[in-house]
Design an enzyme around this catalytic site. Sequence first.
Site, PDB file in Angstrom:
ATOM      1  N   THR A  30       0.838  -1.205   0.000  1.00 42.43           N
ATOM      2  CA  THR A  30       0.000   0.000   0.000  1.00 42.43           C
ATOM      3  C   THR A  30       0.873   1.256   0.000  1.00 42.43           C
ATOM      4  O   THR A  30       1.937   1.267   0.621  1.00 42.43           O
ATOM      5  CB  THR A  30      -0.908  -0.019   1.249  1.00 42.43           C
ATOM      6  N   GLY A  31       0.389   2.302  -0.684  1.00 43.98           N
ATOM      7  CA  GLY A  31       1.110   3.574  -0.706  1.00 43.98           C
ATOM      8  C   GLY A  31       1.496   3.953  -2.121  1.00 43.98           C
ATOM      9  O   GLY A  31       1.239   3.203  -3.077  1.00 43.98           O
ATOM     10  N   SER A  32       2.153   5.113  -2.249  1.00 40.28           N
ATOM     11  CA  SER A  32       2.444   5.631  -3.590  1.00 40.28           C
ATOM     12  C   SER A  32       3.514   4.804  -4.299  1.00 40.28           C
ATOM     13  O   SER A  32       3.461   4.639  -5.520  1.00 40.28           O
ATOM     14  CB  SER A  32       2.865   7.095  -3.504  1.00 40.28           C
ATOM     15  N   THR A  33       4.495   4.259  -3.564  1.00 40.30           N
ATOM     16  CA  THR A  33       5.540   3.450  -4.202  1.00 40.30           C
ATOM     17  C   THR A  33       4.952   2.101  -4.618  1.00 40.30           C
ATOM     18  O   THR A  33       5.194   1.626  -5.735  1.00 40.30           O
ATOM     19  CB  THR A  33       6.729   3.239  -3.238  1.00 40.30           C
ATOM     20  N   ALA A  84       7.795   1.575   2.384  1.00 46.48           N
ATOM     21  CA  ALA A  84       8.140   1.761   3.803  1.00 46.48           C
ATOM     22  C   ALA A  84       8.306   3.247   4.079  1.00 46.48           C
ATOM     23  O   ALA A  84       8.552   4.039   3.161  1.00 46.48           O
ATOM     24  CB  ALA A  84       9.437   1.023   4.136  1.00 46.48           C
ATOM     25  N   ASP A  85       8.182   3.590   5.339  1.00 41.90           N
ATOM     26  CA  ASP A  85       8.383   4.987   5.746  1.00 41.90           C
ATOM     27  C   ASP A  85       9.828   5.228   6.164  1.00 41.90           C
ATOM     28  O   ASP A  85      10.334   6.338   6.006  1.00 41.90           O
ATOM     29  CB  ASP A  85       7.413   5.331   6.877  1.00 41.90           C
ATOM     30  N   GLU A 104      -0.837  -5.167   6.119  1.00 40.86           N
ATOM     31  CA  GLU A 104       0.485  -5.348   5.506  1.00 40.86           C
ATOM     32  C   GLU A 104       1.274  -6.415   6.263  1.00 40.86           C
ATOM     33  O   GLU A 104       1.849  -7.322   5.662  1.00 40.86           O
ATOM     34  CB  GLU A 104       1.253  -4.021   5.509  1.00 40.86           C
ATOM     35  N   LYS A 122      14.141   7.430   2.241  1.00 39.95           N
ATOM     36  CA  LYS A 122      13.605   6.559   3.300  1.00 39.95           C
ATOM     37  C   LYS A 122      14.707   5.846   4.079  1.00 39.95           C
ATOM     38  O   LYS A 122      14.442   5.260   5.121  1.00 39.95           O
ATOM     39  CB  LYS A 122      12.660   5.516   2.682  1.00 39.95           C
TER      40      LYS A 122
HETATM   41  C1  5RP Z   1       1.256   2.166   4.259  1.00 39.45           C
HETATM   42  C2  5RP Z   1       2.734   2.056   4.256  1.00 39.45           C
HETATM   43  C3  5RP Z   1       3.444   2.603   3.054  1.00 39.45           C
HETATM   44  O1  5RP Z   1       4.121   1.572   2.437  1.00 39.45           O
HETATM   45  C4  5RP Z   1       4.394   3.686   3.516  1.00 39.45           C
HETATM   46  O2  5RP Z   1       3.654   4.689   4.194  1.00 39.45           O
HETATM   47  C5  5RP Z   1       5.164   4.299   2.340  1.00 39.45           C
HETATM   48  O3  5RP Z   1       4.296   5.031   1.541  1.00 39.45           O
HETATM   49  P1  5RP Z   1       4.788   5.750   0.217  1.00 39.45           P
HETATM   50  O4  5RP Z   1       5.248   4.700  -0.721  1.00 39.45           O
HETATM   51  O5  5RP Z   1       3.559   6.483  -0.275  1.00 39.45           O
HETATM   52  O6  5RP Z   1       5.903   6.709   0.578  1.00 39.45           O
HETATM   53  O7  5RP Z   1       3.359   1.526   5.148  1.00 39.45           O
HETATM   54  O8  5RP Z   1       0.711   1.765   5.495  1.00 39.45           O
END
Ligand code: 5RP
Length: 229
Positions: A30-33, A84-85, A104, A122
């Site tokens: 989940t998320g933009s990546t 990941a953050d 996740e 990151k």
């Molecule tokens: C969602 C997550 C995402 O993978 C994380 O926040 C990274 O997001 P992005 O790819 O948008 O930077 O853990 O719960």
Amino acid sequence: MSATIDDQKRASGEAAAALVETGMVVGLGTGSTAAWFVKAVAARGLDIVGVPTSVATAELAASLGIRLAELGQVKSIDLTVDGADEIGPALSLIKGGGAALLREKLVWEASKRCVVIADAAKRVKLLGQFPLPIEVVAFGHETTALRICDALAECDLGVAPRLRLKDGAPVKTDGGNLIYDAACGRIEEPALLAAALKSVTGVVDHGLFLDLADLALVGTPDGVVTIEP
Ligand code: 5RP
């Protein structure tokens, strides 16, 4: 022209899509990546089954024609790819910025191989600059937050977790839970903190993903870098 953050995310997602083979069951993060990964996998037109980690990812994957299954409907997952953050030492991670950490983690833990994808920003030497997401049940969450404070203090982290809000209202996860974010600053002992948080009744899970990632594909201005734990 140097690669933007979004270019880096896209490159890492596309590099991960090259790992997918016909017939695989694939965990979709989940998320933009992760969205770049899902788009790149769909573009390859392979016959795979995707196990989405959120409603948003399920909607995206379905709109692109990826066949989907629920976690409980598959025997195992061959490969999961997710964002990941923060990516720390030995591929320890903070996740949950998109409030999907529980689904996740369930999908990651059911996977034979987990690949984390991200942009270069990151990567950190020590986890904790990104506030650690903690998913709690809604019932009595204010009381659970006090217990979380105690657990953080046990780990020498004198911070108060903050209820995540959007437009003034608590953010609800796909499972109907709430998210507290703990701005730890420095997490010197992630395993200790993970255990302390898990011991709090009312905490469903937290965003520390330890010993789960097998590989990282990180987009950088100079291309995608491969990191192993
Ligand atoms: C969602 C997550 C995402 O993978 C994380 O926040 C990274 O997001 P992005 O790819 O948008 O930077 O853990 O719960």
